[in-house]
Design a protein around this motif. Structure first.
Motif, PDB file in Angstrom:
ATOM      1  N   VAL A  99       0.903  -1.106  -0.280  1.00  0.00           N
ATOM      2  CA  VAL A  99       0.077  -0.004  -0.087  1.00  0.00           C
ATOM      3  C   VAL A  99       0.868   1.208  -0.065  1.00  0.00           C
ATOM      4  O   VAL A  99       1.731   1.217   0.845  1.00  0.00           O
ATOM      5  CB  VAL A  99      -0.709   0.084   1.229  1.00  0.00           C
ATOM      6  CG1 VAL A  99      -1.702   1.269   1.379  1.00  0.00           C
ATOM      7  CG2 VAL A  99      -1.662  -1.130   1.145  1.00  0.00           C
ATOM      8  N   ILE A 100       0.604   2.038  -1.032  1.00  0.00           N
ATOM      9  CA  ILE A 100       1.315   3.334  -1.127  1.00  0.00           C
ATOM     10  C   ILE A 100       0.426   4.510  -0.894  1.00  0.00           C
ATOM     11  O   ILE A 100      -0.831   4.280  -1.438  1.00  0.00           O
ATOM     12  CB  ILE A 100       2.340   3.630  -2.282  1.00  0.00           C
ATOM     13  CG1 ILE A 100       1.695   3.696  -3.541  1.00  0.00           C
ATOM     14  CG2 ILE A 100       3.478   2.539  -2.287  1.00  0.00           C
ATOM     15  CD1 ILE A 100       2.278   3.856  -4.846  1.00  0.00           C
ATOM     16  N   TRP A 101       0.872   5.762  -0.238  1.00  0.00           N
ATOM     17  CA  TRP A 101      -0.149   6.767  -0.004  1.00  0.00           C
ATOM     18  C   TRP A 101       0.168   7.812  -1.258  1.00  0.00           C
ATOM     19  O   TRP A 101       1.279   8.015  -1.606  1.00  0.00           O
ATOM     20  CB  TRP A 101       0.247   7.395   1.193  1.00  0.00           C
ATOM     21  CG  TRP A 101       0.377   6.517   2.408  1.00  0.00           C
ATOM     22  CD1 TRP A 101       1.134   5.720   3.322  1.00  0.00           C
ATOM     23  CD2 TRP A 101      -0.994   6.248   3.075  1.00  0.00           C
ATOM     24  NE1 TRP A 101       0.366   5.164   4.199  1.00  0.00           N
ATOM     25  CE2 TRP A 101      -0.748   5.354   4.075  1.00  0.00           C
ATOM     26  CE3 TRP A 101      -2.456   6.440   2.632  1.00  0.00           C
ATOM     27  CZ2 TRP A 101      -1.547   4.700   4.838  1.00  0.00           C
ATOM     28  CZ3 TRP A 101      -3.380   5.946   3.529  1.00  0.00           C
ATOM     29  CH2 TRP A 101      -3.031   4.911   4.549  1.00  0.00           C
ATOM     30  N   VAL A 102      -1.085   8.254  -1.818  1.00  0.00           N
ATOM     31  CA  VAL A 102      -0.775   9.168  -2.866  1.00  0.00           C
ATOM     32  C   VAL A 102      -1.894  10.245  -2.575  1.00  0.00           C
ATOM     33  O   VAL A 102      -2.968  10.038  -1.978  1.00  0.00           O
ATOM     34  CB  VAL A 102      -1.141   8.510  -4.203  1.00  0.00           C
ATOM     35  CG1 VAL A 102      -0.392   7.263  -4.414  1.00  0.00           C
ATOM     36  CG2 VAL A 102      -2.679   7.938  -4.085  1.00  0.00           C
ATOM     37  N   GLY A 160       0.504   6.808  13.970  1.00  0.00           N
ATOM     38  CA  GLY A 160       1.321   7.466  13.406  1.00  0.00           C
ATOM     39  C   GLY A 160       2.176   6.612  12.465  1.00  0.00           C
ATOM     40  O   GLY A 160       3.201   6.911  11.620  1.00  0.00           O
ATOM     41  N   ALA A 161       1.426   5.169  12.306  1.00  0.00           N
ATOM     42  CA  ALA A 161       2.021   4.406  11.645  1.00  0.00           C
ATOM     43  C   ALA A 161       1.708   4.482   9.759  1.00  0.00           C
ATOM     44  O   ALA A 161       2.288   4.117   9.003  1.00  0.00           O
ATOM     45  CB  ALA A 161       1.674   2.822  11.810  1.00  0.00           C
ATOM     46  N   SER A 162       0.730   5.304   9.691  1.00  0.00           N
ATOM     47  CA  SER A 162       0.154   5.396   8.292  1.00  0.00           C
ATOM     48  C   SER A 162       0.524   6.920   7.732  1.00  0.00           C
ATOM     49  O   SER A 162       0.672   7.970   8.566  1.00  0.00           O
ATOM     50  CB  SER A 162      -1.313   5.358   8.325  1.00  0.00           C
ATOM     51  OG  SER A 162      -1.558   3.870   8.795  1.00  0.00           O
ATOM     52  N   GLY A 163       0.421   7.007   6.283  1.00  0.00           N
ATOM     53  CA  GLY A 163       0.456   8.221   5.678  1.00  0.00           C
ATOM     54  C   GLY A 163       2.045   8.547   5.300  1.00  0.00           C
ATOM     55  O   GLY A 163       2.124   9.478   4.442  1.00  0.00           O
ATOM     56  N   HIS A 164       3.088   7.916   5.532  1.00  0.00           N
ATOM     57  CA  HIS A 164       4.372   8.212   5.142  1.00  0.00           C
ATOM     58  C   HIS A 164       4.849   7.178   4.178  1.00  0.00           C
ATOM     59  O   HIS A 164       4.326   5.902   3.877  1.00  0.00           O
ATOM     60  CB  HIS A 164       5.342   8.178   6.323  1.00  0.00           C
ATOM     61  CG  HIS A 164       5.383   7.105   7.280  1.00  0.00           C
ATOM     62  ND1 HIS A 164       5.741   6.086   6.975  1.00  0.00           N
ATOM     63  CD2 HIS A 164       4.553   6.715   8.336  1.00  0.00           C
ATOM     64  CE1 HIS A 164       5.819   4.846   7.853  1.00  0.00           C
ATOM     65  NE2 HIS A 164       4.858   5.514   8.547  1.00  0.00           N
ATOM     66  N   ARG A 165       5.811   7.267   3.298  1.00  0.00           N
ATOM     67  CA  ARG A 165       6.214   6.673   1.969  1.00  0.00           C
ATOM     68  C   ARG A 165       6.980   5.596   2.670  1.00  0.00           C
ATOM     69  O   ARG A 165       7.784   5.833   3.786  1.00  0.00           O
ATOM     70  CB  ARG A 165       6.790   7.371   1.203  1.00  0.00           C
ATOM     71  CG  ARG A 165       5.814   8.352   0.469  1.00  0.00           C
ATOM     72  CD  ARG A 165       6.794   8.925  -0.805  1.00  0.00           C
ATOM     73  NE  ARG A 165       7.794   9.829  -0.523  1.00  0.00           N
ATOM     74  CZ  ARG A 165       7.889  11.158  -0.628  1.00  0.00           C
ATOM     75  NH1 ARG A 165       6.700  11.991  -1.002  1.00  0.00           N
ATOM     76  NH2 ARG A 165       8.688  12.088  -0.313  1.00  0.00           N
ATOM     77  N   LYS A 185      -3.921   9.624   0.963  1.00  0.00           N
ATOM     78  CA  LYS A 185      -3.016   9.820   1.915  1.00  0.00           C
ATOM     79  C   LYS A 185      -4.106  10.657   2.870  1.00  0.00           C
ATOM     80  O   LYS A 185      -3.904  10.532   4.267  1.00  0.00           O
ATOM     81  CB  LYS A 185      -1.991  10.948   1.563  1.00  0.00           C
ATOM     82  CG  LYS A 185      -1.154  11.282   2.569  1.00  0.00           C
ATOM     83  CD  LYS A 185       0.024  11.891   2.002  1.00  0.00           C
ATOM     84  CE  LYS A 185       1.214  12.230   3.327  1.00  0.00           C
ATOM     85  NZ  LYS A 185       2.411  12.941   2.694  1.00  0.00           N
ATOM     86  N   SER A 186      -5.203  11.109   2.648  1.00  0.00           N
ATOM     87  CA  SER A 186      -6.203  11.862   3.363  1.00  0.00           C
ATOM     88  C   SER A 186      -6.732  10.857   4.236  1.00  0.00           C
ATOM     89  O   SER A 186      -7.430  11.070   5.081  1.00  0.00           O
ATOM     90  CB  SER A 186      -7.102  12.663   2.647  1.00  0.00           C
ATOM     91  OG  SER A 186      -7.917  11.894   1.870  1.00  0.00           O
TER      92      SER A 186
END
Length: 139
Positions: free
Chosen positions: A9-12, A73-78, A59-60
């Motif tokens: 999963v990547i955040w875009v 804090g685990a999500s939203g970063h590459r 990402k939102s």
């Protein structure tokens, strides 16, 4: 034990922009792309291989994912980077498509170690959200 990666999963920022990039430039076919466009799937994915996909998560929505996973804090970063292995001809064609889009492919490695041993050549490029992708081929 033998395992394979099922999905990453990547955040875009813009899922449709990223879907277009991965389909058109990278050459990965969309998965649930039309369902996402129709509003019936929460995110689109692209197929890397028969056994693996990349999910393009907004990402939102990272804060909600943190709450669901109970890991603040685990999500939203590459991630550092994703590496894809291709046939040599496909490797060259990908480089041409990335460069045609204005992407920088000047950074690469020779004899870089990976899952199948040493690859003679690699190059790195970024997607529209700055996620780093390494491309390589094996002989």
């Amino acid at each position: 034990m033998q395992a394979t990666i099922d999905h990453i999963v990547i955040w875009v920022e813009d899922q449709l922009r990223s879907l277009d990039f991965y389909e058109r430039v990278v050459g990965f076919p969309g998965v649930r792309a039309q369902e996402f466009r129709d509003g019936t799937a929460p995110f689109p994915s692209v197929r890397v291989s028969e056994h693996a996909i990349i999910d393009l998560a907004a990402k939102s929505s990272a804060a909600g994912v943190d709450e669901s996973f109970k890991v603040p804090g685990a999500s939203g970063h590459r991630v550092n980077h994703i590496c894809v292995a291709l046939a040599q001809a496909d490797f060259a064609a990908l480089r041409e498509r990335v460069e045609a889009e204005g992407g920088d492919t000047s950074v690469g490695l020779e004899n870089s170690f990976g899952a199948r041993g040493y690859a003679p050549s690699t190059f790195y490029f970024t997607d529209p959200d700055g996620n780093v992708i390494e491309a390589r081929y094996y002989e």
